[in-house]
Design a protein around this motif. Structure first.
Motif, PDB file in Angstrom:
ATOM      1  N   UNK A 198     -28.802   3.582  11.557  1.00  0.00           N
ATOM      2  CA  UNK A 198     -29.960   4.185  12.778  1.00  0.00           C
ATOM      3  C   UNK A 198     -28.703   4.477  14.355  1.00  0.00           C
ATOM      4  N   UNK A 199     -28.760   5.663  15.030  1.00  0.00           N
ATOM      5  CA  UNK A 199     -27.115   5.853  15.698  1.00  0.00           C
ATOM      6  C   UNK A 199     -28.579   6.878  16.828  1.00  0.00           C
ATOM      7  N   UNK A 200     -27.873   6.309  18.117  1.00  0.00           N
ATOM      8  CA  UNK A 200     -28.105   6.302  19.359  1.00  0.00           C
ATOM      9  C   UNK A 200     -27.872   8.046  20.122  1.00  0.00           C
ATOM     10  N   UNK A 201     -28.868   8.919  20.224  1.00  0.00           N
ATOM     11  CA  UNK A 201     -28.391  10.197  20.333  1.00  0.00           C
ATOM     12  C   UNK A 201     -28.221  10.639  22.097  1.00  0.00           C
ATOM     13  N   UNK A 202     -28.944   9.634  22.852  1.00  0.00           N
ATOM     14  CA  UNK A 202     -28.866  10.144  24.242  1.00  0.00           C
ATOM     15  C   UNK A 202     -30.352   9.275  24.798  1.00  0.00           C
ATOM     16  N   UNK A 203     -30.250   9.432  26.229  1.00  0.00           N
ATOM     17  CA  UNK A 203     -30.968   7.957  26.615  1.00  0.00           C
ATOM     18  C   UNK A 203     -32.486   8.135  25.952  1.00  0.00           C
ATOM     19  N   UNK A 204     -33.120   8.881  25.972  1.00  0.00           N
ATOM     20  CA  UNK A 204     -34.399   9.181  25.008  1.00  0.00           C
ATOM     21  C   UNK A 204     -34.345   9.465  23.105  1.00  0.00           C
ATOM     22  N   UNK A 238     -31.709   8.801  12.906  1.00  0.00           N
ATOM     23  CA  UNK A 238     -32.185   7.304  11.381  1.00  0.00           C
ATOM     24  C   UNK A 238     -31.556   8.375  10.698  1.00  0.00           C
ATOM     25  N   UNK A 239     -30.628   7.856   9.875  1.00  0.00           N
ATOM     26  CA  UNK A 239     -30.511   8.226   8.471  1.00  0.00           C
ATOM     27  C   UNK A 239     -31.020   7.534   7.243  1.00  0.00           C
ATOM     28  N   UNK A 240     -31.686   8.057   6.539  1.00  0.00           N
ATOM     29  CA  UNK A 240     -32.633   7.412   5.453  1.00  0.00           C
ATOM     30  C   UNK A 240     -32.299   7.810   4.311  1.00  0.00           C
ATOM     31  N   UNK A 241     -32.157   7.042   3.246  1.00  0.00           N
ATOM     32  CA  UNK A 241     -32.195   6.900   1.815  1.00  0.00           C
ATOM     33  C   UNK A 241     -33.051   6.102   1.159  1.00  0.00           C
ATOM     34  N   UNK A 242     -33.274   7.520  -0.081  1.00  0.00           N
ATOM     35  CA  UNK A 242     -34.575   6.752  -0.675  1.00  0.00           C
ATOM     36  C   UNK A 242     -33.384   5.699  -1.645  1.00  0.00           C
ATOM     37  N   UNK A 292     -31.955  13.203   7.423  1.00  0.00           N
ATOM     38  CA  UNK A 292     -31.774  12.403   9.272  1.00  0.00           C
ATOM     39  C   UNK A 292     -32.755  13.153   9.870  1.00  0.00           C
ATOM     40  N   UNK A 293     -33.558  12.235  10.207  1.00  0.00           N
ATOM     41  CA  UNK A 293     -34.705  12.866  12.111  1.00  0.00           C
ATOM     42  C   UNK A 293     -33.648  11.828  13.284  1.00  0.00           C
ATOM     43  N   UNK A 294     -34.298  12.615  14.037  1.00  0.00           N
ATOM     44  CA  UNK A 294     -34.090  12.586  15.272  1.00  0.00           C
ATOM     45  C   UNK A 294     -34.957  11.957  16.163  1.00  0.00           C
ATOM     46  N   UNK A 295     -35.902  11.010  16.776  1.00  0.00           N
ATOM     47  CA  UNK A 295     -37.438  10.664  16.703  1.00  0.00           C
ATOM     48  C   UNK A 295     -36.811  10.650  19.388  1.00  0.00           C
ATOM     49  N   UNK A 296     -37.747  11.325  19.261  1.00  0.00           N
ATOM     50  CA  UNK A 296     -38.006  11.154  21.072  1.00  0.00           C
ATOM     51  C   UNK A 296     -38.574   9.990  21.179  1.00  0.00           C
ATOM     52  N   UNK A 342     -38.879  -1.320  16.783  1.00  0.00           N
ATOM     53  CA  UNK A 342     -38.741  -1.973  15.064  1.00  0.00           C
ATOM     54  C   UNK A 342     -37.923  -1.584  14.373  1.00  0.00           C
ATOM     55  N   UNK A 343     -37.472  -1.075  14.232  1.00  0.00           N
ATOM     56  CA  UNK A 343     -37.115  -0.244  12.807  1.00  0.00           C
ATOM     57  C   UNK A 343     -35.097  -0.251  12.635  1.00  0.00           C
ATOM     58  N   UNK A 344     -34.995  -1.847  12.362  1.00  0.00           N
ATOM     59  CA  UNK A 344     -33.598  -1.578  12.374  1.00  0.00           C
ATOM     60  C   UNK A 344     -32.513  -0.880  11.065  1.00  0.00           C
ATOM     61  N   UNK A 345     -31.475  -0.620  11.070  1.00  0.00           N
ATOM     62  CA  UNK A 345     -30.859  -1.050   9.820  1.00  0.00           C
ATOM     63  C   UNK A 345     -31.155  -1.965   8.321  1.00  0.00           C
TER      64      UNK A 345
END
Length: 401
Positions: free
Chosen positions: A159-165, A169-173, A217-221, A241-244
């Motif tokens: 889980x990586x913060x890209x900006x303030x918003x 999320x790096x998702x693996x099966x 990878x999805x990047x969620x605002x 609520x979603x962590x590594x």
């Protein structure tokens, strides 16, 4: 499938003025009616869009367009493709269509009463069956080509913060296998249970990296909410609520807003806000492919605090002579550096940068809020760009047209 007669086609087309006047009332009642009889279907529909009225309005426009083009269904081809991909991402199946049809026709009767006669209702029943068969057939092909069926468990590997918003999320099966391939520009649906609503809620997010088999990878605002819009249930759950290590359930990649990787002509990638996510996938894929295509990356956001992938883009531009960037900040902060963080102040204006983006034979890919995409499309058209070379993506219940 029963074919529409000439009389039935005429009857459906005759309802166009009625749909223009009462369409949203009918579709609001339809959803209320259907959910009362089939509450389990709430899991398939964005309940925020239900509450705001966006979804009923979108369905009303779709029904209107279908009625208006009932004798020229070829005109609906692009819309059918886009909607079918959304349906397949949400795991909508053939057995759902009779339920929708029954309650849509019931809503027409409930709202219009004696204003609609039985032959017209019969015509609409056949017309709906025709439309349902088109979608079922289109979606069957999408399911056949999908990497998996339904929703599959994935682990949040990073889980990586890209900006303030925006957070990635790096998702693996969850079963340890390799991540699937996809076309840059496609999206997945992620579903989370929302306690406040008491149902699962799916949301669609563009994949924001190249298809390399390591992860999706999805990047969620994070949608904090505004006076005219409620906070985003799922985006806030993902951020807070979603962590590594968390397991999330993900649909197979879908979507027809995809980069044509066979071409060698120039590409202009244009994004506003979180619309940057499919553009990072397209650019990352071009780089991974070793493409020498000329690429111009145009992005607009408020300031550096919300500018996702800023450092990555700057480093990528510095190391690839075939890549240029143009960045607009609408509200420049005191610490924002012109020429480093951004290039222009104000809203993106294609006429202002025509010398940088109007390139012979270029394709233009645009993603962002609907008003943003309309403005860029209209601006490019005014500058002489062929509409066939302008490609847009729409999520939720919006429409560019």
């Amino acid at each position: 499938m029963t074919a529409l007669t000439a009389d039935q086609i005429a009857r459906v087309k005759a309802t166009v003025p009625v749909l223009a006047e009462h369409g949203t009332t009918i579709t609001k009642h339809f959803y209320k009616r259907m959910f009362a009889h089939h509450p389990e279907l709430k899991n398939l529909f964005n309940q925020t869009h239900q509450q705001s009225g966006n979804q009923p309005e979108t369905l009303a426009r779709a029904v209107y367009a279908y009625a208006a083009n009932i004798d020229n269904l070829g005109a609906l081809g692009p819309a059918v493709s886009r909607i079918a991909n959304k349906h397949a991402s949400l795991n909508i199946r053939p057995e759902h269509y009779p339920i929708v049809g029954r309650h849509l026709l019931g809503a027409i009767v409930d709202v219009l009463g004696d204003a609609v006669d039985q032959p017209t209702l019969d015509a609409w029943e056949v017309a709906y069956g025709q439309l349902a068969n088109i979608f079922v057939g289109t979606e069957a092909k999408l399911y056949q080509g999908a990497a998996w069926s339904g929703f599959r468990p994935f682990k949040v590997a990073r889980k990586h913060v890209e900006s303030d918003e925006i957070t990635s999320f790096y998702l693996t099966p969850a079963d340890g296998t390799a991540a699937c391939g996809f076309e840059p520009g496609q999206y997945v649906s992620v579903t989370r249970f929302v306690d406040k609503l008491g149902v699962d809620q799916p949301r669609q997010y563009s994949l924001s990296d190249a298809p390399h088999g390591k992860w999706l990878r999805i990047s969620v605002k994070r949608e904090d909410g505004r006076e005219d819009a409620a906070p985003g249930h799922v985006s806030n759950l993902l951020h807070a609520g979603v962590e590594e290590g968390t397991i999330v359930h993900v649909s197979a990649p879908m979507g027809d807003f995809t980069l044509d990787r066979k071409k060698t002509t120039p590409v202009v990638l244009m994004s506003g806000g979180v619309g940057v996510t499919p553009m990072t996938s397209m650019l990352s894929t071009l780089l991974a492919d070793g493409s020498e295509r000329s690429v111009t990356f145009v992005h607009a956001c408020r300031n550096s605090r919300v500018h996702a992938f800023r450092e990555w883009l700057n480093e990528t531009v510095a190391s690839h002579p075939n890549l240029k960037r143009v960045v607009f900040y609408e509200a420049v902060d005191a610490g924002d550096r012109k020429g480093i963080d951004y290039d222009f102040e104000g809203r993106l204006d294609v006429a202002q940068i025509a010398d940088r983006i109007i390139v012979p034979d270029a394709d233009y890919y645009i993603c962002g809020p609907v008003p943003f995409m309309r403005a860029q499309r209209d601006g490019l058209t005014a500058l002489g760009v062929d509409a066939a070379r302008i490609h847009t993506e729409v999520f939720g219940s919006g429409a560019v047209e």
